[in-house]
Enzyme design. Structure first.
Site, PDB file in Angstrom:
ATOM      1  N   GLY A  46       0.639  -1.214   0.092  1.00  0.00           N
ATOM      2  CA  GLY A  46      -0.031   0.006  -0.074  1.00  0.00           C
ATOM      3  C   GLY A  46       0.910   1.203  -0.081  1.00  0.00           C
ATOM      4  N   GLN A  51       2.994   9.855   1.871  1.00  0.00           N
ATOM      5  CA  GLN A  51       4.370   9.363   1.990  1.00  0.00           C
ATOM      6  C   GLN A  51       5.081   9.869   0.875  1.00  0.00           C
ATOM      7  OE1 GLN A  51       2.099   5.233   2.520  1.00  0.00           O
ATOM      8  NE2 GLN A  51       4.111   4.977   3.492  1.00  0.00           N
ATOM      9  N   CYS A  93       5.973  -0.201   7.807  1.00  0.00           N
ATOM     10  CA  CYS A  93       5.459   0.882   7.012  1.00  0.00           C
ATOM     11  C   CYS A  93       6.723   1.416   6.205  1.00  0.00           C
ATOM     12  CB  CYS A  93       5.003   2.208   7.871  1.00  0.00           C
ATOM     13  SG  CYS A  93       4.423   3.453   6.945  1.00  0.00           S
ATOM     14  N   LEU A  94       6.425   1.744   4.852  1.00  0.00           N
ATOM     15  CA  LEU A  94       7.733   2.261   3.919  1.00  0.00           C
ATOM     16  C   LEU A  94       8.189   3.384   4.653  1.00  0.00           C
ATOM     17  CD1 LEU A  94       6.188   1.468   0.551  1.00  0.00           C
ATOM     18  CD2 LEU A  94       7.730   0.165   1.696  1.00  0.00           C
ATOM     19  N   HIS A 135      -4.494   1.163   7.601  1.00  0.00           N
ATOM     20  CA  HIS A 135      -3.084   1.970   7.761  1.00  0.00           C
ATOM     21  C   HIS A 135      -3.044   3.046   6.785  1.00  0.00           C
ATOM     22  CE1 HIS A 135       1.330   1.160   7.972  1.00  0.00           C
ATOM     23  NE2 HIS A 135       1.166   1.979   7.118  1.00  0.00           N
ATOM     24  N   GLU A 136      -3.612   2.889   5.673  1.00  0.00           N
ATOM     25  CA  GLU A 136      -3.387   3.786   4.504  1.00  0.00           C
ATOM     26  C   GLU A 136      -4.462   4.960   4.763  1.00  0.00           C
ATOM     27  OE1 GLU A 136      -1.050   3.467   2.839  1.00  0.00           O
ATOM     28  OE2 GLU A 136      -0.752   1.123   3.018  1.00  0.00           O
ATOM     29  N   HIS A 139      -2.852   7.297   7.193  1.00  0.00           N
ATOM     30  CA  HIS A 139      -1.667   8.112   6.627  1.00  0.00           C
ATOM     31  C   HIS A 139      -2.296   9.598   6.371  1.00  0.00           C
ATOM     32  CE1 HIS A 139       2.147   6.063   6.638  1.00  0.00           C
ATOM     33  NE2 HIS A 139       1.397   4.919   5.990  1.00  0.00           N
TER      34      HIS A 139
HETATM   35  O1  GNR Z   1       4.086  -2.655   2.624  1.00  0.00           O
HETATM   36  C1  GNR Z   1       3.391  -2.587   3.611  1.00  0.00           C
HETATM   37  N1  GNR Z   1       3.127  -3.541   4.622  1.00  0.00           N
HETATM   38  C2  GNR Z   1       2.246  -3.749   5.473  1.00  0.00           C
HETATM   39  C3  GNR Z   1       2.155  -4.474   6.318  1.00  0.00           C
HETATM   40  C4  GNR Z   1       1.246  -4.791   7.435  1.00  0.00           C
HETATM   41  C5  GNR Z   1       0.447  -3.846   7.480  1.00  0.00           C
HETATM   42  C6  GNR Z   1       0.407  -2.595   6.899  1.00  0.00           C
HETATM   43  C7  GNR Z   1       1.258  -2.587   5.687  1.00  0.00           C
HETATM   44  S1  GNR Z   1       1.210  -1.102   4.683  1.00  0.00           S
HETATM   45  C8  GNR Z   1       3.015  -1.092   4.274  1.00  0.00           C
HETATM   46  C9  GNR Z   1       3.226  -0.240   3.050  1.00  0.00           C
HETATM   47  C10 GNR Z   1       2.787   1.186   3.840  1.00  0.00           C
HETATM   48  O2  GNR Z   1       3.616   1.846   4.377  1.00  0.00           O
HETATM   49  N2  GNR Z   1       1.990   1.760   3.422  1.00  0.00           N
HETATM   50  O3  GNR Z   1       1.514   3.064   3.953  1.00  0.00           O
HETATM   51 NI    NI Z   2       2.484   3.308   5.808  1.00  0.00          NI
END
Ligand code: GNR
Ligand code: NI
Length: 174
Positions: A46, A51, A93-94, A135-136, A139
């Site tokens: 995601g 980001q 999270c990236l 999660h997204e 953000h």
């Molecule tokens: O790549 C991602 N893996 C992930 C694994 C478990 C829960 C959430 C994520 S999202 C993350 C990519 C990211 O940071 N998206 O904002």
């Molecule tokens: Ni993230």
């Protein structure tokens, strides 16, 4: 197509709420394409526009297990409109490279969103996809998964992450 730079904690732009998208134009579609390329290259499942430094309410998700772009969801102005249950799963999270932690989420969510043409959709998901939606969308409010940890775990995270950054800096100077 272009690869975009992914911002890392503690970048201030990651803490800001993003604004609603009102124009469904070529610029928006280009951003979605560049974000997809950036996500697959990372690789991640995601990516949210803030980001990559764009404070607009757009996220992309592809939780399909294959290596190929497969089930790409581009969600503009996404909202969670229904929730069910509870889950505790490990997240990363990236924007917070090298750190993972268990985060409490809803186990099933329904997301209402617009596509890049402005058409409205709804999608219900559990598992990784449901977690990713939450999660997204976080953000877009300037919330990182580490903000959802207990105060103790969060302060441990901060210390650890800052130490890692400092060590990396010293290595780069050497
Ligand atoms: O790549 C991602 N893996 C992930 C694994 C478990 C829960 C959430 C994520 S999202 C993350 C990519 C990211 O940071 N998206 O904002
Ligand atoms: Ni993230």
């Amino acid at each position: 197509m272009a690869l975009l730079k992914i911002l890392h904690y503690p970048e201030p732009r990651l803490k800001k709420p993003s604004v609603a998208v009102t124009e469904f134009n070529d610029e928006l579609r280009q951003l979605a394409e560049d974000m997809a390329e950036t996500m697959y290259e990372a690789p991640g499942v995601g990516l949210a526009a803030p980001q990559v430094g764009v404070l607009k309410r757009m996220i992309i998700i592809d939780c399909s297990p294959s290596e190929e772009p497969n089930d790409l969801i581009v969600a503009v102005n996404p909202e969670i409109i229904a929730t069910e249950g509870e889950s505790l799963e490990e997240e990363g999270c990236l924007s917070v490279p090298g750190f993972w932690a268990n985060v409490k989420r809803f186990s099933t969510v329904t997301m209402r969103y617009q596509d890049v043409t402005g058409k409205t959709h709804e999608r219900t998901a559990d598992g990784l996809l449901g977690i990713c939606m939450q999660h997204e969308i976080d953000h877009l409010e300037g919330i990182l998964f580490v903000d959802r940890l207990s105060p103790l775990k969060r302060s441990l995270f901060r210390k650890k992450f800052m130490k890692m950054l400092k060590e990396r800096e010293q290595k780069n100077e050497a």
